[in-house]
Design a protein around this motif. Structure first.
Motif, PDB file in Angstrom:
ATOM      1  N   UNK A 174       1.198  -0.754  -0.165  1.00 22.39           N
ATOM      2  CA  UNK A 174      -0.122   0.239   0.104  1.00 22.39           C
ATOM      3  C   UNK A 174       1.135   1.181  -0.128  1.00 22.39           C
ATOM      4  N   UNK A 175       1.883   1.441   0.490  1.00 18.53           N
ATOM      5  CA  UNK A 175       2.466   2.162   0.862  1.00 18.53           C
ATOM      6  C   UNK A 175       3.257   2.472  -0.928  1.00 18.53           C
ATOM      7  N   UNK A 176       4.195   1.052  -1.404  1.00 18.78           N
ATOM      8  CA  UNK A 176       4.035   1.924  -2.560  1.00 18.78           C
ATOM      9  C   UNK A 176       3.405   2.311  -3.875  1.00 18.78           C
ATOM     10  N   UNK A 177       1.854   2.372  -3.860  1.00 21.09           N
ATOM     11  CA  UNK A 177       1.296   1.754  -4.566  1.00 21.09           C
ATOM     12  C   UNK A 177       1.202   3.688  -4.291  1.00 21.09           C
ATOM     13  N   UNK A 178       0.432   4.537  -3.105  1.00 20.75           N
ATOM     14  CA  UNK A 178       0.547   4.969  -2.969  1.00 20.75           C
ATOM     15  C   UNK A 178       1.410   6.061  -3.339  1.00 20.75           C
ATOM     16  N   UNK A 179       3.193   5.138  -3.317  1.00 19.89           N
ATOM     17  CA  UNK A 179       3.744   6.465  -3.572  1.00 19.89           C
ATOM     18  C   UNK A 179       3.391   6.772  -4.887  1.00 19.89           C
ATOM     19  N   UNK A 180       3.498   5.964  -5.512  1.00 19.33           N
ATOM     20  CA  UNK A 180       3.268   5.574  -7.470  1.00 19.33           C
ATOM     21  C   UNK A 180       2.012   6.993  -7.686  1.00 19.33           C
ATOM     22  N   UNK A 181       1.396   7.227  -6.453  1.00 17.47           N
ATOM     23  CA  UNK A 181      -0.245   7.461  -7.385  1.00 17.47           C
ATOM     24  C   UNK A 181       0.377   8.573  -6.807  1.00 17.47           C
ATOM     25  N   UNK A 221       3.144  10.742  -6.424  1.00 17.40           N
ATOM     26  CA  UNK A 221       4.237  11.269  -7.072  1.00 17.40           C
ATOM     27  C   UNK A 221       4.154  11.615  -8.929  1.00 17.40           C
ATOM     28  N   UNK A 222       3.029  10.853  -8.980  1.00 14.34           N
ATOM     29  CA  UNK A 222       2.834  10.609 -10.143  1.00 14.34           C
ATOM     30  C   UNK A 222       2.104  11.389 -10.222  1.00 14.34           C
ATOM     31  N   UNK A 266       7.077  17.883  -3.920  1.00 16.42           N
ATOM     32  CA  UNK A 266       5.511  18.403  -3.032  1.00 16.42           C
ATOM     33  C   UNK A 266       5.037  17.170  -2.688  1.00 16.42           C
ATOM     34  N   UNK A 267       4.901  15.911  -2.658  1.00 11.12           N
ATOM     35  CA  UNK A 267       5.130  14.485  -2.123  1.00 11.12           C
ATOM     36  C   UNK A 267       5.510  14.100  -0.397  1.00 11.12           C
ATOM     37  N   UNK A 268       5.129  14.196   0.597  1.00 15.27           N
ATOM     38  CA  UNK A 268       6.371  14.183   1.853  1.00 15.27           C
ATOM     39  C   UNK A 268       5.919  12.594   2.388  1.00 15.27           C
ATOM     40  N   UNK A 317      10.119  10.252 -14.442  1.00 19.00           N
ATOM     41  CA  UNK A 317      11.678  11.658 -15.103  1.00 19.00           C
ATOM     42  C   UNK A 317      11.885  11.832 -13.815  1.00 19.00           C
ATOM     43  N   UNK A 318      11.507  11.996 -12.452  1.00 21.31           N
ATOM     44  CA  UNK A 318      12.033  11.779 -10.894  1.00 21.31           C
ATOM     45  C   UNK A 318      12.573  10.378 -11.035  1.00 21.31           C
TER      46      UNK A 318
END
Length: 205
Positions: free
Chosen positions: A19-26, A28-29, A35-37, A111-112
């Motif tokens: 869930x943490x990995x999925x949230x990061x993708x969404x 940051x995308x 802007x994502x903490x 890109x990031x």
């Protein structure tokens, strides 16, 4: 209350991590990296903020793991989609198309990710990266490589270069042209894999 078994605890940890990995993708995308903490990611994933730091030592490491997981899942889906192909060149074509498609569909995220790899901390090894590497190495082997240890890093470098080409600010290369160059390099038919609309660029068959 009966204590949870070790297997149940392990499954809960696995789900929280995913869930943490999925949230990061969404996040940051959509928002971008700066802007994502980590707090944003924790809230999106529905977990405690401390759990994010427990699994990942920093945001850059978390992002690389998240992107590698996305790439692994995307590549696995492309390689196994029906009709499933055992043919080595067809699997190579699908692998190339899957990676290029991510650059087109998730430009901010990719890109990031590439910028992070090119910074001082460079390429960070993680579980997700190992799974992705296994699929790419397997693709190289099925393609017919006689030296996977030599040819796998080359494929990885060529794919990274193509992603940078698609995403280069101010001077992006057309995805179809980069695809054509990679397909020519590996002797792949244009209509294999997942060919884009419009046919091959001029001068490429």
């Amino acid at each position: 209350m009966t204590p949870r078994s070790p297997s149940v605890n392990e499954e809960l940890r696995r789900r929280s991590r995913e869930r943490i990995l999925e949230a990061t993708v969404e996040l940051v995308s959509v928002r971008g990296y700066e802007a994502t903490t980590l707090g944003d990611i924790a809230r999106q994933a529905g977990v405690a903020r401390g759990l994010v730091s427990y699994y990942f030592p920093g945001k850059r490491q978390l992002l690389q793991s998240a992107v590698h997981r996305l790439m692994h899942l995307t590549l696995a889906e492309a390689l196994e989609r029906a009709p499933r192909a055992e043919d080595g060149p067809e699997r190579m074509a699908r692998a190339i198309d899957a990676v290029l498609a991510l650059a087109v569909s998730r430009p901010t995220l990719m890109r990031t990710h590439m910028a992070g790899i090119l910074q001082a901390e460079g390429f960070i090894r993680c579980e997700e990266q190992q799974r992705l590497a296994f699929l790419l190495r397997d693709t190289v082997e099925r393609y017919g490589s006689e030296d996977v240890d030599r040819d796998y890093p080359l494929l990885r470098a060529l794919l990274m270069g193509a992603v940078v080409g698609v995403l280069l600010p101010g001077a992006p290369m057309p995805m179809a042209r980069l695809r054509g160059e990679l397909f020519h390099r590996y002797g792949l038919a244009w209509d294999s894999g997942m060919p884009p609309d419009g046919g091959p660029p001029d001068g490429m068959l």
